[in-house]
Write a protein that holds these residues in place. Structure first.
Motif, short mmCIF file in Angstrom:
data_model
loop_
_atom_site.label_atom_id
_atom_site.label_comp_id
_atom_site.label_asym_id
_atom_site.label_seq_id
_atom_site.Cartn_x
_atom_site.Cartn_y
_atom_site.Cartn_z
N HIS A 17 14.61 57.78 78.69
CA HIS A 17 14.62 57.01 79.94
C HIS A 17 15.26 55.64 79.75
CE1 HIS A 17 13.42 55.66 83.90
NE2 HIS A 17 12.82 54.60 83.35
N GLY A 18 14.80 54.90 78.77
CA GLY A 18 15.32 53.56 78.55
C GLY A 18 16.80 53.54 78.23
N VAL A 19 17.24 54.47 77.40
CA VAL A 19 18.67 54.52 77.04
C VAL A 19 19.50 54.97 78.24
CG1 VAL A 19 20.39 55.62 75.55
CG2 VAL A 19 18.24 54.78 74.57
N ALA A 20 18.99 55.92 79.03
CA ALA A 20 19.73 56.36 80.22
C ALA A 20 19.89 55.22 81.22
CB ALA A 20 19.00 57.54 80.88
N VAL A 21 18.83 54.48 81.48
CA VAL A 21 18.90 53.37 82.42
C VAL A 21 19.83 52.28 81.89
CG1 VAL A 21 17.57 51.51 83.51
CG2 VAL A 21 16.66 53.84 83.48
N LEU A 22 19.68 51.94 80.61
CA LEU A 22 20.54 50.92 80.02
C LEU A 22 22.01 51.32 80.09
CD1 LEU A 22 20.83 48.26 78.40
CD2 LEU A 22 20.62 49.65 76.33
N SER A 23 22.31 52.58 79.80
CA SER A 23 23.71 53.02 79.81
C SER A 23 24.30 52.93 81.22
CB SER A 23 23.84 54.43 79.25
OG SER A 23 23.27 55.38 80.10
N GLN A 24 23.51 53.22 82.24
CA GLN A 24 24.00 53.11 83.62
C GLN A 24 24.16 51.64 84.04
OE1 GLN A 24 25.05 55.66 85.72
NE2 GLN A 24 24.94 56.65 83.72
N ARG A 25 23.18 50.83 83.67
CA ARG A 25 23.24 49.41 84.04
C ARG A 25 24.43 48.70 83.42
NH1 ARG A 25 17.40 46.66 83.57
NH2 ARG A 25 16.73 47.38 85.58
N GLU A 26 24.69 49.03 82.17
CA GLU A 26 25.73 48.33 81.42
C GLU A 26 27.05 49.11 81.39
OE1 GLU A 26 25.19 45.26 80.48
OE2 GLU A 26 23.11 45.40 81.17
#
Length: 179
Positions: A17-26
């Motif tokens: 979850h955290g990596v998926a959200v971070l990858s989309q945000r950045e």
């Protein structure tokens, strides 16, 4: 309600979850897709609780904010116990581990949205694991360690390289709040 001797279980792989959200945000692109593990866990929890006598599951937590490390430190502090983890047993997808390594992040502190941590009586651990693995959201469930008697309430881990380390509280924020 964690007690020395209890088993520490997780319902599956950590950090998606955290990596998926971070990858989309950045706007980060990886060679493979990393998707969030968001899921409603009530069915899994009901199945776990039905598999063992009442009171055998001592603690249930969602390791969202601060990931597994923060969740276990909170439980240790609140229960007055320590935790002893086996790094090799902690399930992290290779692509999540690679993304964390590339970004300088520790997967133990990455948010999870569709996973749970269960602290259960040692005699109930196998039955709870079987119940978890029989549910679609718990197929990857594993035992990652044990609760220990420790007045300092440390969360410690045997590393893959044969050493030991303290899994400390996160100082600052590894990632901006995402949930």
């Amino acid at each position: 309600r964690a007690q020395p001797g209890d088993a520490i279980l997780v319902s599956g792989t950590l950090g998606e979850h955290g990596v998926a959200v971070l990858s989309q945000r950045e706007s980060l692109e990886f060679e493979t897709a990393i998707v969030s593990d968001t899921a409603a866990l009530h069915g899994l929890v009901a199945q776990m609780l039905a598999a063992v006598p009442e009171g055998a599951v001592h603690t249930l937590r969602d390791p969202t904010r601060g990931g597994l490390a923060t969740t276990l430190n909170e439980i240790a502090r609140q229960s007055g116990c320590g935790m002893d983890l086996d790094e090799a047993a902690i399930p992290v997808l290779p692509q999540v581990e690679a993304a964390c390594e590339l970004l300088g992040l520790d997967p133990l502190y990455i948010a999870n949205e569709g996973k749970l941590v269960a602290i259960v009586a040692p005699e109930a651990a196998d039955a709870v694991l079987d119940a978890m693995r029989a549910h679609p959201l718990g197929r990857g469930a594993v035992r990652i360690g044990n609760v220990t008697e420790d007045p300092q309430r440390f969360v410690q881990m045997a590393t893959r390289f044969g050493g030991r380390r303290v899994v400390d509280w996160l100082s600052g924020e590894q990632l901006p709040r995402i949930c």
